[in-house]
Design an enzyme around this catalytic site. Structure first.
Site, short mmCIF file in Angstrom:
data_model
loop_
_atom_site.label_atom_id
_atom_site.label_comp_id
_atom_site.label_asym_id
_atom_site.label_seq_id
_atom_site.Cartn_x
_atom_site.Cartn_y
_atom_site.Cartn_z
N HIS A 305 0.91 -1.19 0.03
CA HIS A 305 -0.05 0.07 -0.08
C HIS A 305 0.99 1.33 0.02
O HIS A 305 2.09 1.31 0.78
CB HIS A 305 -1.09 0.10 1.27
CG HIS A 305 -2.26 1.12 1.22
ND1 HIS A 305 -1.99 2.48 1.35
CD2 HIS A 305 -3.46 1.06 0.76
CE1 HIS A 305 -3.12 2.95 0.93
NE2 HIS A 305 -3.97 1.97 0.81
N ASP A 362 -8.11 -4.28 -0.39
CA ASP A 362 -8.58 -4.79 -1.61
C ASP A 362 -8.49 -6.22 -1.69
O ASP A 362 -9.28 -6.93 -2.20
CB ASP A 362 -8.12 -4.30 -2.69
CG ASP A 362 -8.41 -2.83 -2.93
OD1 ASP A 362 -9.52 -2.45 -2.60
OD2 ASP A 362 -7.28 -1.92 -3.09
#
Ligand code: ACO
Length: 427
Positions: A305, A362
């Site tokens: 991320h 996600d």
């Protein structure tokens, strides 16, 4: 004495104010730069540019902190639900019992779609993407409820907020039913926000849908975790469009368009597509090696991320509350089994451990949506339903700020310098 930063350019030197937020993060206010020096700042992709001050959401990527109006997502997922969290985002405070009841009543009252709007649905092609239907229908709400201005918004935030938060859920479920050619299931006054949505999605006149408490909790958690993420691409779009005093629905419809892009809300779909390929190949190890190979540009979707460098707090919360839903579905779905095996192998692999590459939100959200039975085209729609209270809160914050200005970035021009028009015959 307030903090100052000094900028030196040639023989010019300029003192700029440093502003400090409530969590001690600091920014240099460059508002006077061009007037004083003729210079602008250039920051491709806004990697280092604050576009506003905001009271809504705080993120600390290094420490893995995400708080709405000061309350951590861990606390909210433990004690709250999506409806109450929405109220918190809109109002800057948790509701009293009476306020919560009024808000829930409004969500129920506004859950139906105007019959003329239902007619729109008929004319979309059968394979229309539900994000396209969602954006179009939300924009169309401005024709049905035209009187939302910055002033009325302040007085009627519950009404404006509940109308959008409630109707987007109905539109989303109707869009799904349209895509599978089934008649719509209307919202029920007897069901809570998330139960109602699951029922409208999966119930039909020929088969009842049995609500499962764990799935309802999981959906509440997922929507809470997506409810806001400060100045991301879609929220910045909502604020940019709102800054021209465009109406609430048009602004939010632009946010939906921004969210639709694969670099933003579409990542959970990429995870599922990757898992399908891994499953088909029957060789997880090959894909892990490909992701580690620097001569190959393949990456494991759903790992790593940009902001959260130690862990993604949203992924941790999902694991805590939704593991059972995953475990129950995994036995019946080979893709979920592939995902859990991949996660296990990656978390033990030196390459990923040393680079602090953990599963992000996600990775799990796509898996959970699949476990609950949502088709892949609905994943970004679910993100949009969750993000709705955040978008409204930002629109309200922007339009009620007396110092707000229309968003109008500058540029460094790199085209031709002046040249004269060439007549057609001489070209
Ligand atoms: N698979 C394999 N290696 C990876 C991955 C991955 N998913 N992510 C990062 N790396 C490696 C990089 O190759 C790099 O290795 P190096 O130091 O040997 O060169 C190192 O880890 C650091 O990666 P960066 O690209 O510098 O990290 P950055 O912060 O720029 O990128 C990003 C973050 C884009 C999310 C990246 O981790 C990635 O591409 N992940 C996969 C896509 C994904 O899941 N996106 C959704 C993010 S969540 C969200 O947007 C809501």
């Amino acid at each position: 004495m307030s903090d100052k930063a000094t900028l030196t350019y040639g023989d010019q030197s300029l003192e700029l104010n440093v502003v400090e937020g409530s969590e001690s993060e600091k920014g240099i206010d460059i508002g006077s730069l061009r007037k004083e020096t003729g210079l602008i700042t250039l920051d491709n992709g806004f990697m280092n540019t604050g576009s506003c001050s905001s009271r809504i959401t705080f993120i600390d990527g290094e420490k893995g902190i995400l708080r709405y109006r000061g309350i951590s997502i861990e606390d909210l997922c433990e004690h709250s639900n999506f409806v109450e969290t929405s109220y918190l985002l809109l109002h800057d405070r948790l509701p009293t019992k009476e306020q919560a009841e009024r808000f829930s009543g409004l969500l129920n009252r506004f859950s139906l779609l105007h019959e003329d709007m239902r007619n729109f649905l008929k004319y979309f092609p059968l394979d229309a993407h539900p994000m396209n239907i969602l954006g179009t229908m939300v924009n169309a709400l401005s024709s049905f409820y035209p009187n939302v201005s910055a002033n009325s918004m302040d007085e009627e935030i519950d009404i404006c907020g509940a109308r959008l938060i409630s109707k987007i859920r109905t539109i989303a479920a109707f869009a799904h039913k349209k895509s599978i050619g089934e008649p719509v299931i209307r919202p029920s006054k007897d069901l809570s926000y998330c139960s109602n949505f699951l029922n409208m999605m999966f119930s039909s006149s020929v088969s009842d849908y049995e609500l499962d408490d764990e799935q309802v909790k999981a959906l509440n958690v997922l929507l809470i975790l997506h409810a806001d993420h400060e100045q991301n691409c879609s929220t910045s779009t909502v604020r940019m469009v709102g800054s021209s005093q465009a109406n609430l629905y048009a602004s939010i419809s632009s946010g939906i368009a921004a969210l639709w892009g694969p670099l933003h809300g579409g990542a959970n779909q990429a995870v599922m597509e990757m898992l399908a390929k891994i499953h088909e190949s029957g060789d997880i190890h090959k894909y892990i090696e490909m992701a580690k190979d620097k001569s190959n540009n393949f990456r494991l979707s759903g790992f790593g991320h940009r902001v959260y460098k130690n862990f993604d707090p949203r992924a941790m919360v999902i694991k805590k509350y939704c593991q059972n839903v995953l475990n129950t579905a995994a036995g019946k779905d080979p893709l979920l089994e592939t995902a859990m095996k991949l996660e296990e192998l990656v978390l033990k692999d030196e390459y990923f451990v040393s680079r602090k590459l953990y599963p992000n939100v996600d990775f799990y959200s796509g898996l959970l949506y699949k476990a609950m039975g949502f088709p892949v085209e609905m994943y970004t729609v679910l993100f949009a339903i969750g993000r709705m209270p955040g978008w409204i809160a930002h629109w309200k914050e922007l339009t009620s700020d007396p110092t707000a200005k229309i968003g109008r970035p500058r540029q460094i021009y790199t085209g031709y310098t002046e040249r004269s028009y060439t007549p057609m015959a001489e070209r």
